[in-house]
Design a protein around this motif. Structure first.
Motif, PDB file in Angstrom:
ATOM      1  N   ALA A  16       0.832  -1.204   0.000  1.00 63.09           N
ATOM      2  CA  ALA A  16       0.000   0.000   0.000  1.00 63.09           C
ATOM      3  C   ALA A  16       0.867   1.254   0.000  1.00 63.09           C
ATOM      4  CB  ALA A  16      -0.936  -0.010   1.212  1.00 63.09           C
ATOM      5  N   ILE A  17       1.952   1.228   0.780  1.00 71.06           N
ATOM      6  CA  ILE A  17       2.871   2.368   0.815  1.00 71.06           C
ATOM      7  C   ILE A  17       3.486   2.577  -0.559  1.00 71.06           C
ATOM      8  CG2 ILE A  17       5.103   3.153   1.716  1.00 71.06           C
ATOM      9  CD1 ILE A  17       4.265   1.892   4.400  1.00 71.06           C
ATOM     10  N   GLY A  18       3.893   1.506  -1.196  1.00 75.75           N
ATOM     11  CA  GLY A  18       4.472   1.599  -2.526  1.00 75.75           C
ATOM     12  C   GLY A  18       3.486   2.150  -3.530  1.00 75.75           C
ATOM     13  N   ALA A  19       2.242   1.688  -3.469  1.00 74.44           N
ATOM     14  CA  ALA A  19       1.217   2.180  -4.387  1.00 74.44           C
ATOM     15  C   ALA A  19       0.931   3.653  -4.129  1.00 74.44           C
ATOM     16  CB  ALA A  19      -0.062   1.359  -4.243  1.00 74.44           C
ATOM     17  N   ALA A  20       0.898   4.028  -2.874  1.00 72.93           N
ATOM     18  CA  ALA A  20       0.616   5.425  -2.532  1.00 72.93           C
ATOM     19  C   ALA A  20       1.721   6.345  -3.007  1.00 72.93           C
ATOM     20  CB  ALA A  20       0.426   5.575  -1.028  1.00 72.93           C
ATOM     21  N   SER A  21       2.936   5.850  -3.036  1.00 68.49           N
ATOM     22  CA  SER A  21       4.045   6.712  -3.435  1.00 68.49           C
ATOM     23  C   SER A  21       4.053   6.985  -4.935  1.00 68.49           C
ATOM     24  CB  SER A  21       5.376   6.094  -2.988  1.00 68.49           C
ATOM     25  OG  SER A  21       5.612   4.891  -3.672  1.00 68.49           O
ATOM     26  N   LEU A  22       3.287   6.216  -5.706  1.00 65.77           N
ATOM     27  CA  LEU A  22       3.224   6.435  -7.144  1.00 65.77           C
ATOM     28  C   LEU A  22       2.341   7.623  -7.505  1.00 65.77           C
ATOM     29  CD1 LEU A  22       2.894   2.741  -8.364  1.00 65.77           C
ATOM     30  CD2 LEU A  22       4.946   4.164  -8.323  1.00 65.77           C
ATOM     31  N   ALA A  23       1.339   7.898  -6.649  1.00 63.92           N
ATOM     32  CA  ALA A  23       0.430   8.999  -6.918  1.00 63.92           C
ATOM     33  C   ALA A  23       0.774  10.168  -6.008  1.00 63.92           C
ATOM     34  CB  ALA A  23      -1.013   8.554  -6.667  1.00 63.92           C
ATOM     35  N   PRO A  24       0.744  11.382  -6.552  1.00 67.67           N
ATOM     36  CA  PRO A  24       1.024  12.523  -5.676  1.00 67.67           C
ATOM     37  C   PRO A  24      -0.077  12.676  -4.636  1.00 67.67           C
ATOM     38  CG  PRO A  24       0.291  13.268  -7.837  1.00 67.67           C
ATOM     39  CD  PRO A  24       0.444  11.775  -7.913  1.00 67.67           C
ATOM     40  N   ALA A  25       0.319  13.047  -3.448  1.00 65.46           N
ATOM     41  CA  ALA A  25      -0.643  13.218  -2.363  1.00 65.46           C
ATOM     42  C   ALA A  25      -1.243  14.614  -2.417  1.00 65.46           C
ATOM     43  CB  ALA A  25       0.048  12.996  -1.025  1.00 65.46           C
ATOM     44  N   ALA A  26      -2.537  14.682  -2.178  1.00 69.13           N
ATOM     45  CA  ALA A  26      -3.202  15.976  -2.078  1.00 69.13           C
ATOM     46  C   ALA A  26      -2.854  16.589  -0.735  1.00 69.13           C
ATOM     47  CB  ALA A  26      -4.707  15.784  -2.197  1.00 69.13           C
ATOM     48  N   ALA A  27      -2.801  17.876  -0.699  1.00 68.06           N
ATOM     49  CA  ALA A  27      -2.442  18.549   0.546  1.00 68.06           C
ATOM     50  C   ALA A  27      -3.687  18.812   1.382  1.00 68.06           C
ATOM     51  CB  ALA A  27      -1.729  19.857   0.229  1.00 68.06           C
ATOM     52  N   ASP A  28      -3.607  18.537   2.660  1.00 65.44           N
ATOM     53  CA  ASP A  28      -4.715  18.762   3.570  1.00 65.44           C
ATOM     54  C   ASP A  28      -5.122  20.224   3.634  1.00 65.44           C
ATOM     55  OD1 ASP A  28      -2.176  19.220   4.753  1.00 65.44           O
ATOM     56  OD2 ASP A  28      -3.092  19.232   6.722  1.00 65.44           O
ATOM     57  N   GLN A  29      -4.168  21.104   3.533  1.00 61.34           N
ATOM     58  CA  GLN A  29      -4.423  22.527   3.684  1.00 61.34           C
ATOM     59  C   GLN A  29      -5.128  23.149   2.483  1.00 61.34           C
ATOM     60  OE1 GLN A  29      -1.433  21.057   3.986  1.00 61.34           O
ATOM     61  NE2 GLN A  29      -0.186  21.770   2.320  1.00 61.34           N
ATOM     62  N   THR A  30      -5.404  22.371   1.442  1.00 64.04           N
ATOM     63  CA  THR A  30      -6.124  22.899   0.284  1.00 64.04           C
ATOM     64  C   THR A  30      -7.624  22.654   0.390  1.00 64.04           C
ATOM     65  OG1 THR A  30      -5.839  20.862  -0.993  1.00 64.04           O
ATOM     66  CG2 THR A  30      -4.131  22.572  -1.236  1.00 64.04           C
ATOM     67  N   ASP A  31      -8.086  22.055   1.474  1.00 65.62           N
ATOM     68  CA  ASP A  31      -9.509  21.805   1.659  1.00 65.62           C
ATOM     69  C   ASP A  31     -10.257  23.139   1.592  1.00 65.62           C
ATOM     70  OD1 ASP A  31     -12.075  21.507   3.044  1.00 65.62           O
ATOM     71  OD2 ASP A  31     -11.371  19.473   3.464  1.00 65.62           O
ATOM     72  N   PRO A  32     -11.217  23.255   0.682  1.00 66.48           N
ATOM     73  CA  PRO A  32     -11.910  24.537   0.508  1.00 66.48           C
ATOM     74  C   PRO A  32     -12.695  24.996   1.745  1.00 66.48           C
ATOM     75  CG  PRO A  32     -12.857  22.836  -0.918  1.00 66.48           C
ATOM     76  CD  PRO A  32     -11.663  22.244  -0.254  1.00 66.48           C
ATOM     77  N   SER A  33     -13.051  24.088   2.636  1.00 66.93           N
ATOM     78  CA  SER A  33     -13.804  24.489   3.825  1.00 66.93           C
ATOM     79  C   SER A  33     -12.972  25.323   4.786  1.00 66.93           C
ATOM     80  CB  SER A  33     -14.352  23.258   4.558  1.00 66.93           C
ATOM     81  OG  SER A  33     -13.308  22.508   5.153  1.00 66.93           O
ATOM     82  N   LEU A  34     -11.649  25.269   4.657  1.00 67.06           N
ATOM     83  CA  LEU A  34     -10.789  26.013   5.573  1.00 67.06           C
ATOM     84  C   LEU A  34     -10.978  27.524   5.452  1.00 67.06           C
ATOM     85  CD1 LEU A  34      -7.474  23.965   5.420  1.00 67.06           C
ATOM     86  CD2 LEU A  34      -9.027  24.185   7.363  1.00 67.06           C
ATOM     87  N   GLU A  35     -11.181  28.021   4.242  1.00 62.75           N
ATOM     88  CA  GLU A  35     -11.335  29.472   4.044  1.00 62.75           C
ATOM     89  C   GLU A  35     -12.476  30.019   4.898  1.00 62.75           C
ATOM     90  OE1 GLU A  35      -9.274  31.541   2.534  1.00 62.75           O
ATOM     91  OE2 GLU A  35      -8.024  29.829   2.010  1.00 62.75           O
ATOM     92  N   ALA A  36     -13.625  29.350   4.854  1.00 61.51           N
ATOM     93  CA  ALA A  36     -14.787  29.816   5.620  1.00 61.51           C
ATOM     94  C   ALA A  36     -14.539  29.689   7.121  1.00 61.51           C
ATOM     95  CB  ALA A  36     -16.024  29.017   5.220  1.00 61.51           C
ATOM     96  N   LEU A  37     -13.880  28.621   7.528  1.00 62.00           N
ATOM     97  CA  LEU A  37     -13.600  28.426   8.954  1.00 62.00           C
ATOM     98  C   LEU A  37     -12.662  29.509   9.483  1.00 62.00           C
ATOM     99  CD1 LEU A  37     -13.218  24.550   8.931  1.00 62.00           C
ATOM    100  CD2 LEU A  37     -15.085  25.851   9.987  1.00 62.00           C
ATOM    101  N   PHE A  38     -11.621  29.829   8.721  1.00 63.29           N
ATOM    102  CA  PHE A  38     -10.707  30.896   9.144  1.00 63.29           C
ATOM    103  C   PHE A  38     -11.403  32.254   9.130  1.00 63.29           C
ATOM    104  CE2 PHE A  38      -7.181  27.895   8.340  1.00 63.29           C
ATOM    105  CZ  PHE A  38      -6.489  28.075   9.528  1.00 63.29           C
ATOM    106  N   ALA A  39     -12.233  32.484   8.134  1.00 65.68           N
ATOM    107  CA  ALA A  39     -12.971  33.750   8.077  1.00 65.68           C
ATOM    108  C   ALA A  39     -13.861  33.884   9.310  1.00 65.68           C
ATOM    109  CB  ALA A  39     -13.800  33.824   6.801  1.00 65.68           C
TER     110      ALA A  39
END
Length: 188
Positions: A16-39
């Motif tokens: 699973a680790i090997g398979a995961a390393s083949l695909a780029p990981a999405a960043a947690d901090q790009t979650d669109p809900s964060l903007e509204a929460l910080f606002a």
């Protein structure tokens, strides 16, 4: 029989680790809900600052892949069970597999603090802040280290950065207030 189950489990995790390393990981901090929460935290419309803060932390802790999520959960559990060497090894896998996962760097920094590896903790907090400048917890924890090192001005600036994003974050508010008194009479 138990031996083969352990070997199979280990092989499954490695696959699973090997398979995961083949695909780029999405960043947690790009979650669109964060903007509204910080606002909400910053514009005074927050009803329950702690609930909003908890929601932000929950979003940050959502790992970018199932494999990284499993590693993150296990590393966190190991850290809370004082198994710091295991936690450190798992955190190294997390940051290797998902270098854009800011919360993985924060976890690694927290583990490095427990292992008394301050410079590595500083580096990991800085990496987290590079990825997620709004990470008020990482800012505050980095400021704590700098303050302990006698770097009052740099610590104060980081507490202020934390409060810029979450003016309700008590550890940064309290430390900033104490440090402001220390810096009184100096240029702030």
């Amino acid at each position: 029989m138990r031996f083969f189950a352990c070997v199979f489990s280990a092989l499954a995790i490695l696959a699973a680790i090997g398979a995961a390393s083949l695909a780029p990981a999405a960043a947690d901090q790009t979650d669109p809900s964060l903007e509204a929460l910080f606002a909400e935290l910053r514009d005074g419309t927050v009803i329950d600052a702690q609930a909003t803060t908890d929601r932000i932390v929950e979003v940050w802790a959502t790992a970018p892949s199932p494999t990284v999520n499993i590693l993150y959960e296990r590393a966190t559990e190991a850290m809370y069970n004082d198994e710091y060497d295991l936690a450190d090894e798992l955190a190294n896998h997390i940051t290797g597999l998902a270098p854009h996962f800011a919360q993985g760097w924060v976890l690694q920094a927290n583990i490095k603090i427990a292992l008394n590896e301050r410079q590595r903790a500083l580096d990991a907090y800085r990496e987290a802040l590079e990825l997620e400048p709004r990470h008020f917890i990482a800012s505050s924890q980095l400021a704590d280290i700098l303050y302990a090192n006698g770097e009052d001005r740099a610590a104060f600036d980081l507490y202020q950065q934390a409060l810029k994003w979450n003016p309700h974050y008590e550890p940064a508010r309290d430390a900033s207030s104490r440090l402001r008194q220390v810096l009184t009479g100096q240029e702030i």
